[in-house]
Design an enzyme around this catalytic site. Structure first.
Site, PDB file in Angstrom:
ATOM      1  N   TYR A 183       0.848  -1.200   0.000  1.00  0.00           N
ATOM      2  CA  TYR A 183       0.000   0.000   0.000  1.00  0.00           C
ATOM      3  C   TYR A 183       0.886   1.253   0.000  1.00  0.00           C
ATOM      4  O   TYR A 183       0.490   2.307  -0.475  1.00  0.00           O
ATOM      5  CB  TYR A 183      -0.945  -0.018   1.195  1.00  0.00           C
ATOM      6  CG  TYR A 183      -2.247   0.709   0.934  1.00  0.00           C
ATOM      7  CD1 TYR A 183      -3.195   0.188   0.061  1.00  0.00           C
ATOM      8  CD2 TYR A 183      -2.520   1.931   1.542  1.00  0.00           C
ATOM      9  CE1 TYR A 183      -4.385   0.860  -0.183  1.00  0.00           C
ATOM     10  CE2 TYR A 183      -3.700   2.610   1.307  1.00  0.00           C
ATOM     11  CZ  TYR A 183      -4.623   2.070   0.441  1.00  0.00           C
ATOM     12  OH  TYR A 183      -5.794   2.741   0.193  1.00  0.00           O
TER      13      TYR A 183
ATOM     14  N   LYS B 106      -3.311   8.414   3.109  1.00  0.00           N
ATOM     15  CA  LYS B 106      -4.522   8.207   3.902  1.00  0.00           C
ATOM     16  C   LYS B 106      -4.354   8.741   5.324  1.00  0.00           C
ATOM     17  O   LYS B 106      -5.298   9.263   5.921  1.00  0.00           O
ATOM     18  CB  LYS B 106      -4.892   6.726   3.939  1.00  0.00           C
ATOM     19  CG  LYS B 106      -5.385   6.174   2.605  1.00  0.00           C
ATOM     20  CD  LYS B 106      -6.603   6.913   2.093  1.00  0.00           C
ATOM     21  CE  LYS B 106      -7.185   6.252   0.844  1.00  0.00           C
ATOM     22  NZ  LYS B 106      -8.331   7.009   0.275  1.00  0.00           N
TER      23      LYS B 106
END
Length: 256
Positions: free
Chosen positions: A156, A163
């Site tokens: 990720y 995020k």
């Protein structure tokens, strides 16, 4: 009376029928909201086809990295909605594929800037332009995040950093916009088979793990995120702001 009767919603991030943004659009429309969807040029056909399924839905072209296009989009949205905006939905995220494929330590400066600009700063840019359309009567701003902001999710990479920045932005925006009764929240959804998720290798295996480990022993569906968004966008959530709501079948509470 429908929960969102008479409410006006502007949604960024619809790409195709699997998009979480599309599930949210359907949930809001089901409860009476008037929708305006934005689109990038390369996604126009897909978004137009989807918008046609919800009568009265308007479309606006917009690239969140272009300030002139953002200004024009909010001017047009204001005209369409009679100068009023009740709900802003931010479902925008992107990082170059190479930044997700290579080790995190090899993240490039350009890739870092791109991911943070599109995935996190864009929320601030949208909120800034939405505030004048919301401050008279209040409203709801909603973003999408993922638990990789708190825990290591291999591959990720820089999106996890983006995020984390997004979630911090949610809290600061909630504080500053709260004086106008504008609420700002985010939904942290479990892994779904979306266009964005396909860019992260190992998605299929991870979904299998979630279904095995999560308290509900299953994966979530797009519609469940849509329903959570409906709640947060409605007056039922009128005292909730600055929060990250997990919609992941409970996976986030588990230790493994």
């Amino acid at each position: 009376m429908p929960l969102l009767e008479g409410k006006k919603a502007l949604i960024f991030g619809v790409a195709n029928h699997r998009s979480i943004a599309w599930a949210i659009a359907q949930a809001l429309a089901r409860e009476g909201a008037q929708l305006v969807l934005t689109y990038q040029e390369r996604m126009e056909k897909y978004v137009r086809d989807l918008a046609a399924k919800i009568p009265g839905t308007e479309l606006i072209a917009c690239d969140v990295q272009n300030d002139a296009e953002l200004d024009a989009a909010f001017v047009k949205a204001g005209e369409i909605m009679g100068g009023r905006l009740d709900i802003l939905v931010h479902c925008v995220a992107f990082a170059p594929a190479s930044e997700l494929e290579n080790p995190f330590i090899q993240t490039t400066r350009e890739g870092f800037h791109t991911a943070l600009d599109i995935s996190a700063y864009s929320l601030v840019a949208l909120a800034k332009r939405a505030e004048p359309l919301m401050k008279e009567h209040g409203g709801s701003v909603l973003a999408l995040t993922y638990m990789a902001s708190e825990r290591v999710m291999p591959k990720y990479n820089v999106m996890a950093v983006a995020k984390a920045a997004l979630e911090c932005s949610v809290r600061y925006l909630a504080y500053e916009m709260g004086e106008h009764n504008i609420r700002v929240n985010a939904i942290s959804a479990g892994p779904l088979n979306t266009l964005a998720a396909r860019g992260v290798s190992g998605l299929t295996g991870f979904r299998e793990q979630v279904a095995h480990v999560s308290p509900l022993r299953r994966n979530i569906e797009q519609s469940e995120v849509g329903d959570a968004a409906l709640f947060l966008s409605s007056d039922l959530a009128r005292a909730i702001t600055g929060e990250i709501m997990f919609v992941d079948a409970g996976y986030n509470i588990m230790g493994a």
